[in-house]
Design a protein around this motif. Structure first.
Motif, PDB file in Angstrom:
ATOM      1  N   LYS A 186       8.280   2.581   8.469  1.00 49.14           N
ATOM      2  CA  LYS A 186       6.878   2.973   8.346  1.00 49.14           C
ATOM      3  C   LYS A 186       5.927   1.821   8.672  1.00 49.14           C
ATOM      4  O   LYS A 186       4.814   2.035   9.143  1.00 49.14           O
ATOM      5  CB  LYS A 186       6.624   3.474   6.926  1.00 49.14           C
ATOM      6  CG  LYS A 186       5.277   4.129   6.714  1.00 49.14           C
ATOM      7  CD  LYS A 186       5.190   4.698   5.306  1.00 49.14           C
ATOM      8  CE  LYS A 186       3.845   5.363   5.070  1.00 49.14           C
ATOM      9  NZ  LYS A 186       3.754   5.908   3.679  1.00 49.14           N
ATOM     10  N   LEU A 204      10.706   3.081   4.509  1.00 44.81           N
ATOM     11  CA  LEU A 204       9.589   2.169   4.247  1.00 44.81           C
ATOM     12  C   LEU A 204       9.491   1.082   5.316  1.00 44.81           C
ATOM     13  O   LEU A 204       8.398   0.758   5.790  1.00 44.81           O
ATOM     14  CB  LEU A 204       9.747   1.532   2.865  1.00 44.81           C
ATOM     15  CG  LEU A 204       9.351   2.420   1.689  1.00 44.81           C
ATOM     16  CD1 LEU A 204       9.928   1.881   0.387  1.00 44.81           C
ATOM     17  CD2 LEU A 204       7.829   2.521   1.594  1.00 44.81           C
ATOM     18  N   GLN A 219       0.776   4.158  -2.951  1.00 47.54           N
ATOM     19  CA  GLN A 219       0.380   5.525  -2.630  1.00 47.54           C
ATOM     20  C   GLN A 219       1.437   6.545  -3.036  1.00 47.54           C
ATOM     21  O   GLN A 219       1.119   7.639  -3.500  1.00 47.54           O
ATOM     22  CB  GLN A 219       0.089   5.648  -1.125  1.00 47.54           C
ATOM     23  CG  GLN A 219      -1.149   4.889  -0.680  1.00 47.54           C
ATOM     24  CD  GLN A 219      -1.204   4.710   0.829  1.00 47.54           C
ATOM     25  OE1 GLN A 219      -0.392   5.257   1.568  1.00 47.54           O
ATOM     26  NE2 GLN A 219      -2.179   3.947   1.304  1.00 47.54           N
ATOM     27  N   GLU A 273       0.826  -1.213   0.000  1.00 45.44           N
ATOM     28  CA  GLU A 273       0.000   0.000   0.000  1.00 45.44           C
ATOM     29  C   GLU A 273       0.858   1.260   0.000  1.00 45.44           C
ATOM     30  O   GLU A 273       0.534   2.231  -0.698  1.00 45.44           O
ATOM     31  CB  GLU A 273      -0.937  -0.033   1.213  1.00 45.44           C
ATOM     32  CG  GLU A 273      -2.017  -1.103   1.084  1.00 45.44           C
ATOM     33  CD  GLU A 273      -2.632  -1.516   2.417  1.00 45.44           C
ATOM     34  OE1 GLU A 273      -2.290  -0.885   3.442  1.00 45.44           O
ATOM     35  OE2 GLU A 273      -3.439  -2.463   2.424  1.00 45.44           O
ATOM     36  N   SER A 274       1.955   1.245   0.738  1.00 47.56           N
ATOM     37  CA  SER A 274       2.835   2.417   0.788  1.00 47.56           C
ATOM     38  C   SER A 274       3.407   2.732  -0.589  1.00 47.56           C
ATOM     39  O   SER A 274       3.459   3.891  -1.016  1.00 47.56           O
ATOM     40  CB  SER A 274       3.980   2.185   1.770  1.00 47.56           C
ATOM     41  OG  SER A 274       3.504   2.126   3.091  1.00 47.56           O
TER      42      SER A 274
END
Length: 202
Positions: free
Chosen positions: A132, A129, A115, A111-112
């Motif tokens: 995150k 990442l 986006q 998803e990161s």
């Protein structure tokens, strides 16, 4: 009149004789080799039940991984490098695997990257990442500088090549079959094919 009765009797007999054949064809929900899945000519015995050959930037890889996880399938992720631009994502995937990323963390990585594309020219992209998705900094740092990472990435690509896989997403089932996106058509249908292959391998 007699002629018509004879024809009717013969037609009835033919229908009765052919009923099992037609019945079998109608109820057959099986799938066809080469059309719906591919048998691996030299099966591998050292494989997990389900391997997903993927990349984070592939929307269909994301959907398939999410649905398989929701159905409680244990999925092993093998990142593919079919283009040089995929290499950074593949390195990230191996880092996540080394950190024993949970399903939730893997989905968060998908998803990161959907986006916001990462700037792979900076080592900080990997660090940001992984942080995150809630990996601790003290765990991330050794993985970032692991000298064995290029060797593991090369080994993964060799294994993928051994299975004659050239597209993502592709499933390797028990080291005996592959199912690509064109064969599966939809995630739901892929589940049905997996269940069919499960019966074949019992």
């Amino acid at each position: 009149m007699l002629h018509r009765q004879m024809i009717r009797i013969l037609l009835t007999a033919c229908l009765l004789c052919s009923a099992p054949l037609w019945s079998g064809e109608t109820s057959n929900t099986g799938f066809l080799e080469k059309t719906d899945y591919t048998r691996i000519s030299a099966p591998a015995v050292d494989m997990p039940d389900i391997v997903l050959v993927f990349r984070y930037g592939s929307e269909s890889s994301y959907r398939l991984y999410r649905i398989l996880s929701e159905r409680n399938f244990a999925v092993t992720l093998w990142p593919a490098v079919f283009r040089e631009s995929w290499r950074p994502e593949a390195k990230l995937a191996l880092m996540a695997n080394q950190l024993q990323a949970s399903t939730k963390q893997q989905l968060a990585l998908f998803e990161s990257l959907h986006q916001e594309p990462a700037d792979w020219s900076q080592l900080t992209a990997y660090r940001q990442l992984l942080s995150k998705v809630e990996f601790k900094a003290e765990s991330v740092e050794p993985v970032l500088f692991d000298s064995e990472l290029p060797k593991r990435l090369k080994h993964t690509q060799m294994r993928i090549k051994e299975f004659s896989i050239s597209t993502v997403p592709t499933i390797i089932f028990k080291g005996q079959y592959t199912i690509n996106a064109d064969q599966a058509k939809t995630p739901a249908r892929l589940i049905d094919i997996i269940q069919h292959l499960e019966q074949l391998t019992q």
